[in-house]
Design an enzyme around this catalytic site. Sequence first.
Site, PDB file in Angstrom:
ATOM      1  N   GLY A  99      14.341   4.828   9.508  1.00 18.10           N
ATOM      2  CA  GLY A  99      13.724   4.244  10.290  1.00 18.10           C
ATOM      3  C   GLY A  99      12.140   3.294  10.082  1.00 18.10           C
ATOM      4  O   GLY A  99      13.457   2.105   9.986  1.00 18.10           O
ATOM      5  N   GLU A 141       7.738   7.478  12.813  1.00 20.27           N
ATOM      6  CA  GLU A 141       5.984   7.613  12.334  1.00 20.27           C
ATOM      7  C   GLU A 141       5.651   7.453  13.835  1.00 20.27           C
ATOM      8  O   GLU A 141       5.434   5.826  14.137  1.00 20.27           O
ATOM      9  CB  GLU A 141       5.962   5.984  11.180  1.00 20.27           C
ATOM     10  CG  GLU A 141       6.226   6.445   9.604  1.00 20.27           C
ATOM     11  CD  GLU A 141       5.891   5.801   8.976  1.00 20.27           C
ATOM     12  OE1 GLU A 141       5.119   4.171   9.474  1.00 20.27           O
ATOM     13  OE2 GLU A 141       7.110   5.275   8.201  1.00 20.27           O
ATOM     14  N   MET A 207       3.274  10.745   2.729  1.00 23.80           N
ATOM     15  CA  MET A 207       2.586   9.751   2.814  1.00 23.80           C
ATOM     16  C   MET A 207       1.060   9.444   2.402  1.00 23.80           C
ATOM     17  O   MET A 207       0.077   9.362   3.287  1.00 23.80           O
ATOM     18  CB  MET A 207       2.936   8.800   4.170  1.00 23.80           C
ATOM     19  CG  MET A 207       4.205   9.152   4.068  1.00 23.80           C
ATOM     20  SD  MET A 207       4.712   7.954   5.312  1.00 23.80           S
ATOM     21  CE  MET A 207       4.878   8.837   6.622  1.00 23.80           C
ATOM     22  N   TYR A 209      -1.148   7.884   1.518  1.00 20.65           N
ATOM     23  CA  TYR A 209      -2.068   6.541   1.506  1.00 20.65           C
ATOM     24  C   TYR A 209      -2.484   6.166   2.788  1.00 20.65           C
ATOM     25  O   TYR A 209      -2.204   6.310   4.031  1.00 20.65           O
ATOM     26  CB  TYR A 209      -0.788   5.414   0.741  1.00 20.65           C
ATOM     27  CG  TYR A 209       0.215   5.349   0.666  1.00 20.65           C
ATOM     28  CD1 TYR A 209       0.727   5.435   1.933  1.00 20.65           C
ATOM     29  CD2 TYR A 209       1.286   6.416   0.547  1.00 20.65           C
ATOM     30  CE1 TYR A 209       2.081   5.530   2.606  1.00 20.65           C
ATOM     31  CE2 TYR A 209       2.860   6.762   0.250  1.00 20.65           C
ATOM     32  CZ  TYR A 209       3.301   5.662   1.686  1.00 20.65           C
ATOM     33  OH  TYR A 209       4.610   5.733   1.833  1.00 20.65           O
ATOM     34  N   ASP A 210      -2.820   4.720   3.537  1.00 22.72           N
ATOM     35  CA  ASP A 210      -3.511   4.168   3.841  1.00 22.72           C
ATOM     36  C   ASP A 210      -4.904   5.197   5.228  1.00 22.72           C
ATOM     37  O   ASP A 210      -4.370   5.456   5.927  1.00 22.72           O
ATOM     38  CB  ASP A 210      -2.049   3.703   5.079  1.00 22.72           C
ATOM     39  CG  ASP A 210      -1.279   2.686   4.908  1.00 22.72           C
ATOM     40  OD1 ASP A 210      -1.767   2.188   4.184  1.00 22.72           O
ATOM     41  OD2 ASP A 210      -0.131   2.487   4.889  1.00 22.72           O
TER      42      ASP A 210
END
Length: 393
Positions: A99, A141, A207, A209-210
């Site tokens: 993915g 995502e 995840m 981050y971001d």
Amino acid sequence: MFKGYKNAIYFTNWGTSGNSSYLPQELPVSELTHILYAFADIDANGTVKSSDAFADVGKRYARDDPFNRTRGHHAYGAVKQLYLHKKRNRNLKTLLSVGGFDYSPKFVPVAADAGRRRTFADSAVKMMADYGFDGIDLDWEYPADAEQAQHFVLLLKACREALDRFSFQHLLPYRFLLTVASPAGPVNSHKLDLPGMDPYVDIWNLMAYDYTGSWDNTTGHQSNLYRSPRHPSATKLSTDDAVRYYEGLGIRSSKILIGVPTYGRSFESTSGLGQAYAGVGSEGGGVLLYKTLPRPGASEMWDDEAKASWSYNNATRELVSYDTPRSTLYKARYVRRKKLGGAFFWEATGDRGGAASLVNTMSKTLGWLDESPNHLWYPMSQYDNIRWGMPGA
């Protein structure tokens, strides 16, 4: 039984080409427990397939046979190199990651159909075995609503059943891993049925981050551990918030790995942290590799409340949010204190070597790394050298 902390990294097939290529031989395998090889693509009928067959199994490296003198059908490329790493480091596991951002829309119709879910699961397991890997990682995502969230649960169920069926059919006393790259921010994590997914998931790759970027109207920390009372507009999210949310829904802390980025996010024409900015620059859409930071003329700064680093250049007025060995040290201590499973890094290309390495900092601070064994026996692989266990290597 706890067998040590996990220290994992995503390694991309596209990163093996180009002027700034990062080769599989460069991976710091002695400091890692898991390598997630990204990303496999998805056909409309659900079949998981290679996104770059040349990088995966075709590219010849030093000591590979350049003239095809070796008889048989062999895997070369990153797949061969990763198998060799496993053979020489028996606690190192490799996973096929399917993915990623670009291919995520393809999950939607596949996960919604029972037949395509089965095709997805069976083909992912086949590719895993062909490549000599130890499991599958799904990076969707993101599911957009409750219906897609339930389809994700069913897709994970199909994958878990396919992995277990594979072990049973081939009489393998080995549990192949099923992991998920999961969101830290509430916009996406609150849409998932985390308790429904959890029985099928061995590792949650959070995840972390971001947290900020070009989509926000102020600068901020992109991977801060905690919120900062002094800089509330710069810490709208935090890793600690995300971990507490997962734990609050019954996710066992030892299954959670917190993500650490090996890149920074840039903000231009700004007066500082939590302030307005004008643009992120044309270089990589504002994404800069950690190994290039801080930029010339910039000073590295530290937020002791958020446990986060950033740099600022007074002349150019550029601010960059990124992790450093100092912030990684605090994250490793957080993993130990919270009794989490460990950490992972996105992605291998961005790290430095030596004492400035984020992977090395995490590894040293965690101390005890996962000692569970990998799997090397794949008599069903289509590639002769994988099937034979890479004799002589």
